[in-house]
Design an enzyme around this catalytic site. Structure first.
Site, PDB file in Angstrom:
ATOM      1  N   GLU A  31       0.873  -1.166   0.000  1.00 31.62           N
ATOM      2  CA  GLU A  31       0.000   0.000   0.000  1.00 31.62           C
ATOM      3  C   GLU A  31       0.913   1.219   0.000  1.00 31.62           C
ATOM      4  O   GLU A  31       1.815   1.309   0.843  1.00 31.62           O
ATOM      5  CB  GLU A  31      -0.876   0.031   1.254  1.00 31.62           C
ATOM      6  CG  GLU A  31      -1.853   1.195   1.211  1.00 31.62           C
ATOM      7  CD  GLU A  31      -2.580   1.473   2.517  1.00 31.62           C
ATOM      8  OE1 GLU A  31      -2.199   0.888   3.548  1.00 31.62           O
ATOM      9  OE2 GLU A  31      -3.521   2.270   2.499  1.00 31.62           O
ATOM     10  N   ARG A 258       6.302 -12.292   9.171  1.00 31.93           N
ATOM     11  CA  ARG A 258       6.964 -11.045   8.824  1.00 31.93           C
ATOM     12  C   ARG A 258       8.298 -10.958   9.547  1.00 31.93           C
ATOM     13  O   ARG A 258       8.526 -11.630  10.540  1.00 31.93           O
ATOM     14  CB  ARG A 258       6.069  -9.861   9.195  1.00 31.93           C
ATOM     15  CG  ARG A 258       5.886  -9.716  10.695  1.00 31.93           C
ATOM     16  CD  ARG A 258       4.843  -8.680  11.061  1.00 31.93           C
ATOM     17  NE  ARG A 258       4.931  -7.496  10.243  1.00 31.93           N
ATOM     18  CZ  ARG A 258       3.910  -6.653  10.054  1.00 31.93           C
ATOM     19  NH1 ARG A 258       2.751  -6.893  10.624  1.00 31.93           N
ATOM     20  NH2 ARG A 258       4.059  -5.589   9.330  1.00 31.93           N
ATOM     21  N   LYS A 268       4.773   0.483  10.258  1.00 33.79           N
ATOM     22  CA  LYS A 268       4.640   1.735   9.513  1.00 33.79           C
ATOM     23  C   LYS A 268       4.265   2.885  10.433  1.00 33.79           C
ATOM     24  O   LYS A 268       4.734   3.999  10.272  1.00 33.79           O
ATOM     25  CB  LYS A 268       3.537   1.581   8.466  1.00 33.79           C
ATOM     26  CG  LYS A 268       4.014   0.989   7.161  1.00 33.79           C
ATOM     27  CD  LYS A 268       2.891   1.073   6.149  1.00 33.79           C
ATOM     28  CE  LYS A 268       3.204   0.218   4.934  1.00 33.79           C
ATOM     29  NZ  LYS A 268       2.053   0.121   4.039  1.00 33.79           N
TER      30      LYS A 268
END
Length: 748
Positions: A31, A258, A268
């Site tokens: 994104e 992850r 983020k």
RNA sequence: UGGGGUGUCGCCAAGCGGUAAGGCACUGGUUUUUGGUACCAGCAUUCAGGGGUUCGAAUCCCUUCACCCCAUCCA
């Protein structure tokens, strides 16, 4: 041992082999709402790496379904990252927003199928109606709207007739699903917002769960690889594609863990906080784990890719040690980069018996790096050495310069300290020394042995540079918030002195400053007037470890005591079964397993009707049958089949090893046990005369293992049994094999 | 508490009923005009705990424990 493949590649190979897909198509779908970090690098390596390994393609797709947080500057950063790492996406960059019209059509279709509806509950109500993890949710009254009404409403949502939040489009799935994500997930929401690509064309935007699977499908993606937190979303992914009854092939989602690295943060949100709060200098601050940060710091793409390969791909949440990353960059740069001399903390040395000046030809590379190149090193009466390379009262094991210990000046002469000059505070300000004219590097006839060679620069010729030294951004290994920030993560050193060739020749942008570390000419702030170098990573320093670490706190974490929880009590029915089972001679564990499971116990009871062998039946039912029952798939065998198998086992026709093999075949083909044993000749072999030659053969083939075993490695016993059994096609009686091997190995 | 995942050395991670791979870290030693590199050696009798099945279990069964994810109109 050969390289092992990760579970994703295994899956891809399986799908290719089975013909599920004829080519593999993956995608990297970020994104564009933040700068990519090294966790993205892992994902990039996986997706592009798999496409490369299986001659497929990997798309770069911006998942731009939320106009309020996304921006084109992030798109650029993402493209930069992929390119910098050396990958090429297939065709043009894709955008989920390219598919908005198609996705909308799919939504209309779902409505027409009665599988989606427009809900008009407000945000708070929707949350309330969703229920909780333990309580089922309730469906909105609006779910009863007619297809026509839903169609009309959806179209008017699209036309912009409603305000934000007035309506949403939801999938009609199950408000009491145990998976919360399946409680009628939202498909579309109204957002009168400007999108960085589609502008004001749309005022409804698809949610991730709706857009992502469809985007994958539209692109022909085969393996949709994402991180673990999307595991629950997989059900929606599958639901949407199934509900739409799309023509195959369709993509399937697979999840991996992850990346986490200690002493830094990867979310983020936290990264954004650091950047926006001014705790670091932008997204490319060299202390950040962003790709831009590593790039600015001087990391090479090769080192990052190598790191991603080293850490592997799995499903366990993990936290990788930064030392692993540091190893990768050192390992890469060691072979590539020229060595030069730079004094970070200068101490002046006057060589009293040297006059004039000379130039020394010095190789850029050490003997063990197969690269050519050298520069001229000016030498003169006044030089600077590293302050920590001199000690007046040196401890044991200090190899550098002391009043009584000479040292070699790298590439130059041996130096002996004659006098230590101090200021009024007692701080050392200068050294007076003499050099040994007959000790010149490469032509040393002095016979003096030094313990080490130190770096230096000529005072007259050296250049001033700025050196930016970075420490870890956080002071704790698992940082949580700003309070864990390391206040000393950045040191700007403006008094460093470097040999002139580095500035004048510029043969590279990355250097090893001898004995200190790897440095990178800052791509933004470096000017000829004011050269700036970033420290990429330090060299390993075993002296610092030895001298400075006076026993790090042992912190031997006592292993937490394991608390044994309570076992759920049995109900009366279960208790009764348990009693009767133990009475018939079953051990408590098996009796317990059977008694607590309705299906298992009835299967056991049914089998018992055919053959009266409680223990054997119980063992096979509680272990093998239990496994199959758990899968909740139709069984290809009956109680009678199992009874037949048990009988052969009891009679010694087959060994338990063969029994498992037979059971496996029963599962696959539904054949009867007898037929399986007959057709494959699986009868057990117990005759020593047949088995012994097999053992001899194996022992003859593995003399070193025989020796190892006889030298005490008794673990190897299993190896021999296994080999012999394998050689006999699994048919040798293991008890006999054991006995014979033991005899031969121990007395032969 | 419901559901979905995961537990193999200090940190990653192979392993899929038959000898516990490999990398990082660490510890010795050799080479070295970088206390770097390279090289050699050492580093899990045991796989979260407890039972069971089996000649044989990290792998199969039962059970307990720990950790992660899910109740954004984020992705």
């Amino acid at each position: 041992m050969s390289e092992s493949k990760d579970f994703l590649r295994l899956k891809v190979e399986e799908d290719l082999a089975s013909g599920k897909y004829t080519e593999v198509i993956t995608r990297f779908p970020p994104e564009p709402n933040g700068f990519p970090h090294i966790g993205h690098a892992k994902s990039i390596c996986i997706n592009f790496g798999i496409a490369r390994d299986y001659a497929g393609q990997c798309n770069l797709r911006m998942d731009d379904t939320n106009p309020t947080t996304e921006d084109t500057k992030y798109v650029e950063a993402l493209k930069d990252a992929v390119t910098w790492l050396g990958f090429n996406w297939h065709g043009k960059v894709r955008y989920a927003s390219d598919y908005f019209p198609k996705i909308y059509d799919y939504a209309v279709q779902l409505v027409k199928m009665g599988k989606a509806y427009v809900d008009s509950l407000n945000e708070e109500e929707i949350r309330e109606y969703r229920g909780s993890v333990t309580e089922a949710g309730r469906r909105s009254v609006y779910a009863n709207r007619s297809i026509e009404e839903n169609l009309d409403l959806l179209e008017r949502m699209k036309k912009g007739e409603f305000k934000d939040g007035e309506h949403v489009l939801r999938a009609k799935i199950d408000m009491s699903a145990a998976n919360m994500k399946m409680r009628d997930p939202l498909l579309y929401r109204i957002r009168h917002a400007h999108h960085f690509r589609t502008g004001d064309e749309w005022c409804i935007y698809p949610m991730y769960d709706f857009a992502h699977c469809l985007s994958d499908y539209i692109e022909g993606v085969t393996h949709s690889i994402c991180t673990l937190e999307f595991e629950n979303n997989r059900d929606i992914y599958d639901w949407v594609l199934d509900a739409l009854e799309l023509t195959p092939p369709r993509p399937y989602q697979h999840e991996f863990a992850r990346l986490g690295i200690n002493y830094t943060v990867m979310s983020k949100r936290k990264l954004l906080e650091l950047v926006n709060g001014g705790y670091v200098n932008g997204w490319d601050d060299p202390r950040l784990p962003t790709i831009a940060g590593y790039k600015r710091r001087g990391y090479t793409p090769e080192s990052i890719i190598n790191f991603c390969e080293q850490i592997g791909i799995a499903k366990a949440n993990s936290m990788v040690d930064v030392a692993q990353l540091e190893f990768c960059i050192r390992d890469d740069l060691n072979q590539k980069v020229p060595r030069v001399m730079c004094v970070l903390d200068p101490l002046k040395v006057t060589i009293e018996n040297y006059e004039g000046e000379e130039e020394i030809e010095a190789s850029y590379y050490p003997h063990d790096v197969p690269k050519e190149g050298s520069r001229k090193l000016p030498f003169a009466k006044e030089i600077y050495i590293e302050r920590e390379d001199f000690m007046e009262n040196a401890p044991e094991g200090y190899y550098r310069l002391t009043p009584s210990q000479p040292v070699r000046l790298k590439h130059a002469y041996i130096l002996t300290c004659k006098e230590v000059i101090k200021d009024e505070n007692g701080a050392i300000v200068e050294l007076k020394a003499t050099y040994h004219p007959d000790s010149k590097s490469g032509a040393d006839t002095s016979g003096i042995k030094t313990k080490s060679a130190i770096h230096w620069v000529s005072a007259k010729h050296a250049k001033h540079i700025e050196v930016r030294l970075y420490e870890r951004l956080y002071k704790v290994d698992a940082p949580d918030g700003l309070e864990d920030l390391n206040p000393d993560s950045l040191h700007v050193n403006t008094h460093a002195l470097i040999e002139p060739a580095v500035i004048s020749e510029k043969i590279d942008v990355r250097f090893q400053f001898e004995r200190q570390g790897y440095f990178y000419a800052d791509p933004i702030d470096y000017t000829d007037a004011k050269p700036v170098f970033n420290k990429i990573v330090g060299l390993k320093d075993s002296w610092a470890k030895k001298s400075e670490a006076p026993k790090n706190t042992p912190k031997v974490e006592a292993k937490k005591a394991h608390i044994e929880g309570d076992v759920a009590p049995m109900n009366d029915e279960e208790k009764a079964r348990f009693e009767s089972y133990t009475k018939s001679g079953l051990n408590a564990e098996i009796a317990n397993t059977l008694a607590r499971d309705e299906k298992l116990s009835s299967f056991y009871d049914a089998t018992l009707l055919h053959v009266n062998s409680p223990t054997s039946i119980a063992n096979i039912v509680a272990n093998e049958v239990a496994r199959e029952l758990k899968k909740e798939l139709p069984l290809h065998f009956t109680a009678q089949d199992v009874a037949e198998l048990v009988k052969m086992l009891d009679e010694g026709v087959i060994s338990s090893k063969i029994a498992k093999e037979v059971f496996e075949v029963m599962l696959q083909t539904g054949e009867k046990p007898h037929a399986i044993v007959e057709s494959r000749g699986l009868k057990q072999i117990s005759d020593p005369a047949v088995i012994e030659p097999l053992i001899d053969e194996i022992m003859a083939k593995n003399p070193e293992n025989v020796a190892k075993y006889q030298a005490g490695n008794t673990n190897l016993f299993g190896f021999f049994v296994g080999q012999v059994l394998k050689l006999s096609g699994g048919k040798a009686n293991p008890n006999v094999v054991n006995e014979l091997i033991s005899k031969k190995l121990n007395h032969g």
